[in-house]
Design a protein around this motif. Structure first.
Motif, PDB file in Angstrom:
ATOM      1  N   GLY A 115       4.280 -29.528 -44.583  1.00 15.55           N
ATOM      2  CA  GLY A 115       4.387 -30.493 -43.645  1.00 15.55           C
ATOM      3  C   GLY A 115       3.385 -30.409 -42.533  1.00 15.55           C
ATOM      4  N   ASN A 116       2.502 -29.583 -42.565  1.00 11.56           N
ATOM      5  CA  ASN A 116       1.161 -29.864 -41.610  1.00 11.56           C
ATOM      6  C   ASN A 116       0.256 -30.623 -41.989  1.00 11.56           C
ATOM      7  OD1 ASN A 116       2.560 -27.732 -39.823  1.00 11.56           O
ATOM      8  ND2 ASN A 116       1.368 -26.162 -40.485  1.00 11.56           N
ATOM      9  N   LEU A 117      -0.057 -30.700 -43.629  1.00  8.19           N
ATOM     10  CA  LEU A 117      -1.066 -31.263 -43.960  1.00  8.19           C
ATOM     11  C   LEU A 117      -0.987 -32.627 -44.809  1.00  8.19           C
ATOM     12  CD1 LEU A 117      -3.497 -28.420 -44.959  1.00  8.19           C
ATOM     13  CD2 LEU A 117      -3.566 -29.823 -43.095  1.00  8.19           C
ATOM     14  N   GLY A 118       0.577 -32.618 -45.373  1.00 14.10           N
ATOM     15  CA  GLY A 118       0.949 -33.833 -46.369  1.00 14.10           C
ATOM     16  C   GLY A 118       0.947 -33.033 -47.739  1.00 14.10           C
ATOM     17  N   GLY A 119       1.572 -33.772 -48.613  1.00 12.88           N
ATOM     18  CA  GLY A 119       1.540 -33.189 -49.983  1.00 12.88           C
ATOM     19  C   GLY A 119       2.758 -32.557 -50.104  1.00 12.88           C
ATOM     20  N   THR A 140      10.816  -7.415 -45.695  1.00 11.03           N
ATOM     21  CA  THR A 140      10.955  -8.928 -45.779  1.00 11.03           C
ATOM     22  C   THR A 140       9.865  -9.865 -45.813  1.00 11.03           C
ATOM     23  OG1 THR A 140      13.349  -8.664 -44.942  1.00 11.03           O
ATOM     24  CG2 THR A 140      12.505 -11.054 -44.949  1.00 11.03           C
ATOM     25  N   ILE A 141       9.310 -10.930 -46.392  1.00 11.98           N
ATOM     26  CA  ILE A 141       8.229 -11.589 -46.349  1.00 11.98           C
ATOM     27  C   ILE A 141       8.622 -13.245 -46.542  1.00 11.98           C
ATOM     28  CG2 ILE A 141       6.046 -12.075 -47.212  1.00 11.98           C
ATOM     29  CD1 ILE A 141       5.997  -9.146 -48.549  1.00 11.98           C
ATOM     30  N   TRP A 142       8.045 -13.846 -45.514  1.00 13.74           N
ATOM     31  CA  TRP A 142       8.228 -15.332 -45.494  1.00 13.74           C
ATOM     32  C   TRP A 142       6.954 -15.815 -45.992  1.00 13.74           C
ATOM     33  CZ3 TRP A 142      12.591 -18.320 -44.859  1.00 13.74           C
ATOM     34  CH2 TRP A 142      13.685 -17.714 -44.467  1.00 13.74           C
ATOM     35  N   GLU A 143       6.872 -16.742 -47.071  1.00 12.19           N
ATOM     36  CA  GLU A 143       5.550 -17.083 -47.476  1.00 12.19           C
ATOM     37  C   GLU A 143       5.500 -18.393 -47.953  1.00 12.19           C
ATOM     38  OE1 GLU A 143       4.888 -14.431 -50.571  1.00 12.19           O
ATOM     39  OE2 GLU A 143       6.411 -15.262 -51.820  1.00 12.19           O
ATOM     40  N   ASP A 144       4.397 -18.979 -48.098  1.00 10.64           N
ATOM     41  CA  ASP A 144       4.048 -20.459 -48.397  1.00 10.64           C
ATOM     42  C   ASP A 144       2.863 -20.455 -49.513  1.00 10.64           C
ATOM     43  OD1 ASP A 144       3.067 -23.111 -48.679  1.00 10.64           O
ATOM     44  OD2 ASP A 144       3.666 -23.531 -46.795  1.00 10.64           O
ATOM     45  N   PHE A 145       3.040 -20.770 -50.624  1.00 12.06           N
ATOM     46  CA  PHE A 145       2.070 -20.659 -51.763  1.00 12.06           C
ATOM     47  C   PHE A 145       0.852 -21.630 -51.372  1.00 12.06           C
ATOM     48  CE2 PHE A 145       5.838 -19.369 -54.139  1.00 12.06           C
ATOM     49  CZ  PHE A 145       5.324 -18.314 -54.698  1.00 12.06           C
ATOM     50  N   ARG A 146       0.780 -22.276 -50.518  1.00 10.56           N
ATOM     51  CA  ARG A 146      -0.383 -23.031 -50.020  1.00 10.56           C
ATOM     52  C   ARG A 146      -1.125 -22.523 -48.790  1.00 10.56           C
ATOM     53  NH1 ARG A 146       0.142 -29.516 -49.112  1.00 10.56           N
ATOM     54  NH2 ARG A 146      -2.074 -29.204 -48.824  1.00 10.56           N
ATOM     55  N   CYS A 147      -0.527 -21.711 -48.237  1.00 11.14           N
ATOM     56  CA  CYS A 147      -0.987 -20.816 -47.128  1.00 11.14           C
ATOM     57  C   CYS A 147      -2.062 -19.930 -47.244  1.00 11.14           C
ATOM     58  CB  CYS A 147       0.200 -20.005 -46.448  1.00 11.14           C
ATOM     59  SG  CYS A 147      -0.214 -18.711 -45.501  1.00 11.14           S
ATOM     60  N   ASN A 198      -4.658 -17.810 -57.749  1.00 10.79           N
ATOM     61  CA  ASN A 198      -5.347 -19.210 -57.960  1.00 10.79           C
ATOM     62  C   ASN A 198      -5.080 -20.304 -57.109  1.00 10.79           C
ATOM     63  OD1 ASN A 198      -6.246 -18.950 -61.286  1.00 10.79           O
ATOM     64  ND2 ASN A 198      -4.449 -17.886 -61.071  1.00 10.79           N
ATOM     65  N   GLN A 199      -4.922 -19.681 -55.764  1.00 13.80           N
ATOM     66  CA  GLN A 199      -4.500 -20.773 -54.637  1.00 13.80           C
ATOM     67  C   GLN A 199      -5.719 -21.438 -54.719  1.00 13.80           C
ATOM     68  OE1 GLN A 199      -4.428 -19.713 -50.667  1.00 13.80           O
ATOM     69  NE2 GLN A 199      -2.196 -19.849 -50.675  1.00 13.80           N
ATOM     70  N   PRO A 200      -5.549 -22.894 -54.516  1.00 16.24           N
ATOM     71  CA  PRO A 200      -6.616 -23.729 -54.292  1.00 16.24           C
ATOM     72  C   PRO A 200      -6.811 -23.999 -52.724  1.00 16.24           C
ATOM     73  CG  PRO A 200      -4.489 -24.941 -54.349  1.00 16.24           C
ATOM     74  CD  PRO A 200      -4.305 -23.736 -55.007  1.00 16.24           C
ATOM     75  N   PRO A 201      -7.909 -24.388 -52.212  1.00 14.77           N
ATOM     76  CA  PRO A 201      -8.257 -24.553 -50.926  1.00 14.77           C
ATOM     77  C   PRO A 201      -7.178 -25.187 -50.201  1.00 14.77           C
ATOM     78  CG  PRO A 201     -10.231 -25.116 -52.153  1.00 14.77           C
ATOM     79  CD  PRO A 201      -9.147 -25.053 -53.167  1.00 14.77           C
ATOM     80  N   GLU A 202      -7.000 -24.856 -48.936  1.00 14.00           N
ATOM     81  CA  GLU A 202      -5.734 -25.462 -48.374  1.00 14.00           C
ATOM     82  C   GLU A 202      -5.688 -26.876 -48.130  1.00 14.00           C
ATOM     83  OE1 GLU A 202      -3.510 -24.499 -43.985  1.00 14.00           O
ATOM     84  OE2 GLU A 202      -5.792 -24.163 -44.139  1.00 14.00           O
ATOM     85  N   PRO A 203      -6.578 -27.706 -47.987  1.00 15.98           N
ATOM     86  CA  PRO A 203      -6.679 -29.297 -48.272  1.00 15.98           C
ATOM     87  C   PRO A 203      -6.460 -29.620 -49.404  1.00 15.98           C
ATOM     88  CG  PRO A 203      -8.649 -28.406 -47.021  1.00 15.98           C
ATOM     89  CD  PRO A 203      -8.053 -27.533 -47.596  1.00 15.98           C
ATOM     90  N   ASP A 204      -6.538 -29.157 -50.358  1.00 14.65           N
ATOM     91  CA  ASP A 204      -6.305 -29.307 -51.891  1.00 14.65           C
ATOM     92  C   ASP A 204      -4.879 -29.178 -52.411  1.00 14.65           C
ATOM     93  OD1 ASP A 204      -6.484 -30.059 -54.444  1.00 14.65           O
ATOM     94  OD2 ASP A 204      -8.106 -28.499 -54.982  1.00 14.65           O
ATOM     95  N   ASP A 205      -4.183 -30.407 -52.666  1.00 15.83           N
ATOM     96  CA  ASP A 205      -2.819 -30.349 -52.865  1.00 15.83           C
ATOM     97  C   ASP A 205      -2.654 -30.022 -54.599  1.00 15.83           C
ATOM     98  OD1 ASP A 205      -0.133 -30.097 -52.375  1.00 15.83           O
ATOM     99  OD2 ASP A 205       0.195 -31.951 -52.516  1.00 15.83           O
ATOM    100  N   ALA A 206      -3.580 -29.160 -55.006  1.00 11.65           N
ATOM    101  CA  ALA A 206      -3.597 -29.056 -56.704  1.00 11.65           C
ATOM    102  C   ALA A 206      -2.317 -28.611 -57.114  1.00 11.65           C
ATOM    103  CB  ALA A 206      -4.500 -28.037 -56.965  1.00 11.65           C
ATOM    104  N   ASP A 247      13.031 -34.958 -45.063  1.00  6.61           N
ATOM    105  CA  ASP A 247      12.361 -33.717 -45.052  1.00  6.61           C
ATOM    106  C   ASP A 247      13.145 -32.597 -45.527  1.00  6.61           C
ATOM    107  OD1 ASP A 247      11.862 -31.523 -42.202  1.00  6.61           O
ATOM    108  OD2 ASP A 247      10.632 -32.320 -43.716  1.00  6.61           O
ATOM    109  N   GLY A 248      14.204 -32.997 -46.329  1.00  8.85           N
ATOM    110  CA  GLY A 248      14.838 -32.100 -47.127  1.00  8.85           C
ATOM    111  C   GLY A 248      16.075 -31.297 -46.206  1.00  8.85           C
ATOM    112  N   GLY A 249      16.079 -29.833 -46.589  1.00  7.66           N
ATOM    113  CA  GLY A 249      17.083 -29.294 -45.792  1.00  7.66           C
ATOM    114  C   GLY A 249      18.357 -29.578 -46.443  1.00  7.66           C
ATOM    115  N   ASP A 250      19.453 -29.547 -45.671  1.00  8.10           N
ATOM    116  CA  ASP A 250      20.803 -29.904 -46.078  1.00  8.10           C
ATOM    117  C   ASP A 250      20.805 -31.310 -46.473  1.00  8.10           C
ATOM    118  OD1 ASP A 250      21.591 -27.233 -45.591  1.00  8.10           O
ATOM    119  OD2 ASP A 250      22.343 -27.697 -43.558  1.00  8.10           O
ATOM    120  N   SER A 251      19.956 -32.260 -46.011  1.00  2.27           N
ATOM    121  CA  SER A 251      19.925 -33.602 -46.319  1.00  2.27           C
ATOM    122  C   SER A 251      19.446 -33.723 -47.771  1.00  2.27           C
ATOM    123  CB  SER A 251      19.172 -34.364 -45.066  1.00  2.27           C
ATOM    124  OG  SER A 251      19.820 -34.296 -44.017  1.00  2.27           O
ATOM    125  N   ALA A 252      18.850 -32.742 -48.308  1.00  2.00           N
ATOM    126  CA  ALA A 252      18.179 -32.922 -49.431  1.00  2.00           C
ATOM    127  C   ALA A 252      19.225 -33.629 -50.667  1.00  2.00           C
ATOM    128  CB  ALA A 252      17.462 -31.673 -50.099  1.00  2.00           C
TER     129      ALA A 252
END
Length: 312
Positions: A137-141, A95-102, A170-178, A60-65
């Motif tokens: 994490g939620n949808l995979g990819g 302060t903003i926390w964000e996810d480019f697929r969100c 240019n964000q793709p639809p959420e299920p599209d892991d472009a 999953d990454g984090g400190d184990s990456a």
């Protein structure tokens, strides 16, 4: 009639009783064996589940990456997980926390990009971006991770803000892991003047900041935040609102004005394209001791519109 049991009948009854006792013993031993086997099976299953969970944590990454967390140039704050945009001495911090697929992150950016840019350019706020990968994490990819790494590569050359805007536009639809395709991320870099260089391409394709992104996502998950976007003004949540007031461009300006009352606008904006040294992997401060970030992408300090998705 005699009450004495004939010797033959007595022997037969004793043999029958002994046989029953032997059968009870065998049944008891059988049940004991079944229970013992079940306990061993449960313990074995628990061990397997624990091993799977441990391995999942490593993947999953984090400190184990794998590899050290290489922070992009100009990253600041604890463990160098903050990408700043705007005057370092601005009186307020957004302060903003964000996810480019969100998708809600993109909606937030569309609605607030101009307002945040104006406030940052006027020295009213410094925007501090943090990247998360919850959609992966939620949808995979891996689009969240790949896009965040590419954004960190853009930060290395002072182009984070405009590239941030391009990614959300240019964000793709959420299920599209472009965004999982490095070629797509490099293609979009062509929309930011001076970004598509051999150095940027190498940074993207090699996943230079992958471990840093995973470390940032771990900080998000351990921070108790509810989802993206998470938006804080001077540490206070303002998304989806503040008190009884819903967030809007007008209210955001009002809240900033109230927070800045009697304070001077910030002016300490790094020169175009400047960067401070990359933070060491151990998260210590830059060698020059400056906490300020390089930021602005070409030209001014245009903050890439915040994007984080509520409850994604």
């Amino acid at each position: 009639m005699s009450d004495k049991i004939p010797e033959g009948n007595r022997s037969a009854r004793e043999r029958l009783a002994q046989q029953r006792e032997r059968e009870k013993g065998r049944e008891k031993r059988r049940r004991t064996l079944i229970v013992a086997s079940a306990v061993v099976g449960v313990l074995g299953l628990a061990a397997v589940v624990g091993l799977i969970a441990a391995n999942a944590g490593k993947d999953d990454g984090g400190d184990s990456a794998s590899g050290p967390a290489v922070a992009p140039s100009g990253a600041i704050g604890e463990a160098a997980l903050t990408l700043p945009v705007g005057a370092a001495d601005a009186p307020s911090t957004l302060t903003i926390w964000e996810d480019f697929r969100c998708p809600v992150c993109a909606q937030f950016e569309t609605a607030f990009r101009d307002t945040i840019t104006e406030l940052a350019d006027d020295g009213q706020i410094r925007v501090e971006y943090h990247l998360a990968t919850i959609i992966d994490g939620n949808l995979g990819g891996s689009g969240s991770l790949r896009a965040a790494n590419a954004a960190a590569c853009a930060q290395d050359v002072g182009k984070f803000a405009p590239y941030h805007d391009v990614l959300f536009s240019n964000q793709p639809p959420e299920p599209d892991d472009a965004f999982a395709k490095n070629s797509r991320l490099i293609e979009l870099a062509g929309e930011v003047e001076g970004l598509d260089t051999p150095g940027f391409r190498s940074c993207v394709e090699d996943g230079e900041h992958d471990s840093w992104v995973k470390k940032s996502d771990t900080a998000f998950r351990e921070g108790g935040f509810q989802g993206t976007p998470t938006v804080l003004l001077n540490g206070e949540s303002v998304f989806p609102g503040k008190g009884d007031e819903q967030i809007s461009p007008e209210n955001l300006k009002k809240w900033v004005a109230e927070a800045n009352k009697g304070k001077k606008p910030g002016t300490a904006t790094p020169a175009e394209g400047s960067t401070t040294p990359s933070a060491p992997a151990d998260g210590s401060a830059p060698a020059d001791g400056s906490g300020a970030a390089s930021t602005p992408a070409e030209g001014a300090t245009t903050p890439a519109a915040p994007s984080s998705a509520a409850g994604s």
